[in-house]
Structure formats: C-alpha cells, structure tokens
Design a protein around this motif. Structure first.
Motif, PDB file in Angstrom:
ATOM      1  N   ALA A 170      27.183  42.302  38.065  1.00 29.95           N
ATOM      2  CA  ALA A 170      28.587  42.704  38.040  1.00 29.95           C
ATOM      3  C   ALA A 170      28.835  43.715  36.931  1.00 29.95           C
ATOM      4  CB  ALA A 170      29.486  41.492  37.834  1.00 29.95           C
ATOM      5  N   LEU A 171      28.052  43.615  35.837  1.00 27.03           N
ATOM      6  CA  LEU A 171      28.282  44.500  34.701  1.00 27.03           C
ATOM      7  C   LEU A 171      27.525  45.807  34.805  1.00 27.03           C
ATOM      8  CD1 LEU A 171      28.164  41.989  31.712  1.00 27.03           C
ATOM      9  CD2 LEU A 171      30.133  42.828  32.996  1.00 27.03           C
ATOM     10  N   SER A 172      26.562  45.892  35.706  1.00 27.28           N
ATOM     11  CA  SER A 172      25.737  47.101  35.754  1.00 27.28           C
ATOM     12  C   SER A 172      26.450  48.233  36.464  1.00 27.28           C
ATOM     13  CB  SER A 172      24.425  46.792  36.466  1.00 27.28           C
ATOM     14  OG  SER A 172      24.683  46.366  37.784  1.00 27.28           O
TER      15      SER A 172
ATOM     16  N   ALA B 284      42.996  38.692  30.217  1.00 25.72           N
ATOM     17  CA  ALA B 284      43.063  38.484  31.667  1.00 25.72           C
ATOM     18  C   ALA B 284      44.534  38.400  32.024  1.00 25.72           C
ATOM     19  CB  ALA B 284      42.339  37.204  32.067  1.00 25.72           C
ATOM     20  N   GLU B 285      44.981  39.217  32.966  1.00 22.50           N
ATOM     21  CA  GLU B 285      46.395  39.200  33.305  1.00 22.50           C
ATOM     22  C   GLU B 285      46.602  39.261  34.810  1.00 22.50           C
ATOM     23  OE1 GLU B 285      48.385  42.495  31.496  1.00 22.50           O
ATOM     24  OE2 GLU B 285      47.052  43.984  32.384  1.00 22.50           O
ATOM     25  N   GLY B 286      47.734  38.745  35.237  1.00 21.01           N
ATOM     26  CA  GLY B 286      48.115  38.756  36.644  1.00 21.01           C
ATOM     27  C   GLY B 286      49.592  38.464  36.767  1.00 21.01           C
ATOM     28  N   ASN B 287      50.232  39.050  37.777  1.00 15.41           N
ATOM     29  CA  ASN B 287      51.678  38.861  37.973  1.00 15.41           C
ATOM     30  C   ASN B 287      52.460  39.196  36.711  1.00 15.41           C
ATOM     31  OD1 ASN B 287      51.389  38.021  40.667  1.00 15.41           O
ATOM     32  ND2 ASN B 287      50.990  35.908  40.014  1.00 15.41           N
ATOM     33  N   ASN B 288      52.038  40.272  36.035  1.00 11.18           N
ATOM     34  CA  ASN B 288      52.761  40.787  34.855  1.00 11.18           C
ATOM     35  C   ASN B 288      52.810  39.805  33.693  1.00 11.18           C
ATOM     36  OD1 ASN B 288      53.492  43.293  36.105  1.00 11.18           O
ATOM     37  ND2 ASN B 288      54.991  42.138  37.308  1.00 11.18           N
ATOM     38  N   ARG B 289      51.776  38.964  33.570  1.00  6.53           N
ATOM     39  CA  ARG B 289      51.714  38.080  32.398  1.00  6.53           C
ATOM     40  C   ARG B 289      50.267  37.804  32.044  1.00  6.53           C
ATOM     41  NH1 ARG B 289      50.961  32.450  33.309  1.00  6.53           N
ATOM     42  NH2 ARG B 289      50.707  31.930  35.518  1.00  6.53           N
TER      43      ARG B 289
ATOM     44  N   GLN C  59      39.237  40.762  39.449  1.00  8.28           N
ATOM     45  CA  GLN C  59      38.462  39.612  39.904  1.00  8.28           C
ATOM     46  C   GLN C  59      39.413  38.626  40.565  1.00  8.28           C
ATOM     47  OE1 GLN C  59      35.311  38.674  37.466  1.00  8.28           O
ATOM     48  NE2 GLN C  59      34.816  36.722  38.399  1.00  8.28           N
ATOM     49  N   THR C  60      38.960  38.006  41.641  1.00 10.04           N
ATOM     50  CA  THR C  60      39.786  37.018  42.327  1.00 10.04           C
ATOM     51  C   THR C  60      39.359  35.621  41.911  1.00 10.04           C
ATOM     52  OG1 THR C  60      40.096  38.475  44.229  1.00 10.04           O
ATOM     53  CG2 THR C  60      40.548  36.139  44.565  1.00 10.04           C
TER      54      THR C  60
ATOM     55  N   GLY D   9      40.622  25.305  35.199  1.00  7.44           N
ATOM     56  CA  GLY D   9      39.910  24.794  36.361  1.00  7.44           C
ATOM     57  C   GLY D   9      39.659  25.838  37.431  1.00  7.44           C
ATOM     58  N   THR D  10      40.036  27.090  37.173  1.00  3.64           N
ATOM     59  CA  THR D  10      39.839  28.162  38.155  1.00  3.64           C
ATOM     60  C   THR D  10      38.578  28.980  37.898  1.00  3.64           C
ATOM     61  OG1 THR D  10      41.077  29.822  36.888  1.00  3.64           O
ATOM     62  CG2 THR D  10      42.347  28.399  38.393  1.00  3.64           C
ATOM     63  N   GLY D  11      37.941  28.754  36.755  1.00  3.76           N
ATOM     64  CA  GLY D  11      36.784  29.570  36.380  1.00  3.76           C
ATOM     65  C   GLY D  11      37.133  30.717  35.454  1.00  3.76           C
ATOM     66  N   LEU D  12      38.412  30.862  35.110  1.00  2.00           N
ATOM     67  CA  LEU D  12      38.800  31.977  34.246  1.00  2.00           C
ATOM     68  C   LEU D  12      38.174  31.852  32.861  1.00  2.00           C
ATOM     69  CD1 LEU D  12      40.383  34.517  33.651  1.00  2.00           C
ATOM     70  CD2 LEU D  12      42.393  33.098  33.148  1.00  2.00           C
ATOM     71  N   GLY D  13      38.129  30.644  32.312  1.00  2.00           N
ATOM     72  CA  GLY D  13      37.513  30.465  31.003  1.00  2.00           C
ATOM     73  C   GLY D  13      36.064  30.913  31.000  1.00  2.00           C
ATOM     74  N   THR D  14      35.344  30.567  32.058  1.00  2.00           N
ATOM     75  CA  THR D  14      33.938  30.967  32.170  1.00  2.00           C
ATOM     76  C   THR D  14      33.809  32.478  32.233  1.00  2.00           C
ATOM     77  OG1 THR D  14      33.330  28.899  33.262  1.00  2.00           O
ATOM     78  CG2 THR D  14      31.861  30.767  33.580  1.00  2.00           C
ATOM     79  N   VAL D  15      34.653  33.122  33.014  1.00  2.00           N
ATOM     80  CA  VAL D  15      34.608  34.583  33.141  1.00  2.00           C
ATOM     81  C   VAL D  15      34.879  35.247  31.792  1.00  2.00           C
ATOM     82  CG1 VAL D  15      35.776  36.578  34.163  1.00  2.00           C
ATOM     83  CG2 VAL D  15      35.183  34.623  35.589  1.00  2.00           C
ATOM     84  N   LEU D  16      35.861  34.748  31.066  1.00  2.00           N
ATOM     85  CA  LEU D  16      36.167  35.313  29.752  1.00  2.00           C
ATOM     86  C   LEU D  16      35.011  35.123  28.778  1.00  2.00           C
ATOM     87  CD1 LEU D  16      39.901  34.224  29.417  1.00  2.00           C
ATOM     88  CD2 LEU D  16      39.067  36.580  29.436  1.00  2.00           C
ATOM     89  N   VAL D  17      34.388  33.952  28.812  1.00  2.00           N
ATOM     90  CA  VAL D  17      33.239  33.721  27.932  1.00  2.00           C
ATOM     91  C   VAL D  17      32.096  34.668  28.289  1.00  2.00           C
ATOM     92  CG1 VAL D  17      31.469  32.065  27.248  1.00  2.00           C
ATOM     93  CG2 VAL D  17      33.838  31.322  27.452  1.00  2.00           C
TER      94      VAL D  17
END
Length: 200
Positions: A198-200, A77-82, A15-16, A113-121
C-alpha cells in the motif's frame, strides 16, 4: 529523497473502514479547531497517559508548531468533516536515546473496533522508519484493554509498569504500562499486513 518527501508521497490517501471513507493525511497548523473538538470529545481516561493536556487551545497550538517544525510527526484520520483519530511520533530529545521515539495514538469512541487504530499505528511506524528510528514505545494504563490488544497484535510487548504513576481528575492513581517494539523488525509485520504494498 527525504523522509518528508516519502511521507508526502504516501499521504494523503483514502481508506475504507467499517463502510466509512477515511482520509489519512499529515497534520497542519490549520488543524487547531478540529483537534480541539476531537480531544474534548474523548473520555478523560484516554488522556491520562499523555504528556500534555490537548484539551487546551494553547497546548494544541504548541503541538502543531512542533509538527510544523519537524520536531515530531503528526498524522490525522478524518471523515465527515471531523477528526476520527490521530497518531504522533515524538523522537526522544535525550542524547543517549535519539534512536527511540514515543508513539501516541488516539481514536474517537465511535471508530474503535474498526481497525483505524491499527492503520494509524502502521502509518506511524512507516514514518518512524523514514526517520531512521530503531525503537518505538507507547504508554497507557493497564485497563485500556482494547488499545493493549491492538499494540500486542502488532508485536509490541510490555516492558514495565510504573505503579501509581498517573493521577486522574478525581485524584485516583493509576499504574502506567510501557510497551515497546523494534521498528526495523516491524517491517516484517507491515509485510504480513500487506501494508508495504500500500505504501509503495
């Protein structure tokens, strides 16, 4: 199809967010070192509401053992090896509340503030649905305004405040806010976000 099979079909996926490519996947037992680095970089205040000290290697090892055994769901959620964020769904072990799970979400400072928290929830809720849970609760201190806003935006509502329930490393006491949400009712929220597609 089992709940684990359904999660395996959804994850891993890319996901971007904020022009960064983020990989969402299930936790594995090989995640101890990156989890330790992630937890150690979080502000102390973020760790107040957790039931365990995840800055300790032995604690993380036990946590990952519980994920591996299926006792709880762990997402990364990971990116750039972290690690950029994690979400955990922990079913209640009390016989009178087996329909309830606790949701814990942690996001690195640079990804807020990027929306990552929402995606994880969202993904955590989908996993809770897989397990047949009916309610999820989250806990945080009332001054964690950003986290509260994310959860309120997803339909969580305050259900109680425990006064002076948490003591930080300096000995200062903090209130603990409990918020809750009906999992099945959350399906409508997932649809509004387009997440069901997205999940289907």
């Amino acid at each position: 199809m089992s709940a684990g099979d359904e999660r395996a079909e959804r994850l891993p996926r890319e996901q971007t967010l904020a022009d960064k490519s983020v990989l969402l996947r299930l936790m594995t037992q090989s995640d101890q070192e990156p989890m330790l680095r992630f937890a150690s970089a979080l502000p102390d205040h973020d760790l107040l509401f957790l039931m365990r000290d995840i800055t300790q290697p032995a604690v993380i090892r036990k946590w990952l053992d519980e994920v591996q055994s299926g006792r709880m769901i762990g997402l990364v959620a990971e990116g750039n090896n972290r690690f950029l964020g994690t979400a955990t769904v922990i079913p209640s072990n009390e016989p009178w509340s087996t329909h309830v799970g606790e949701l814990r979400v942690l996001v690195s400072v640079d990804m807020r503030g990027t929306g990552l928290g929402t995606v994880l929830v969202q993904e955590a809720f989908a996993s809770a649905l897989d397990l047949g849970m009916e309610r999820l609760v989250v806990r945080m201190t009332p001054d964690q305004k950003g986290a509260i806003a994310v959860f309120e935006g997803l339909g969580f509502r305050p259900e109680g405040v425990l006064r002076d329930h948490v003591r930080d490393l300096r000995g200062k006491k903090h209130d603990l806010l409990v918020m809750g949400h009906d999992v099945r009712g959350f399906q409508a929220v997932l649809g509004a976000y387009g997440f069901t597609d997205a999940l289907s």
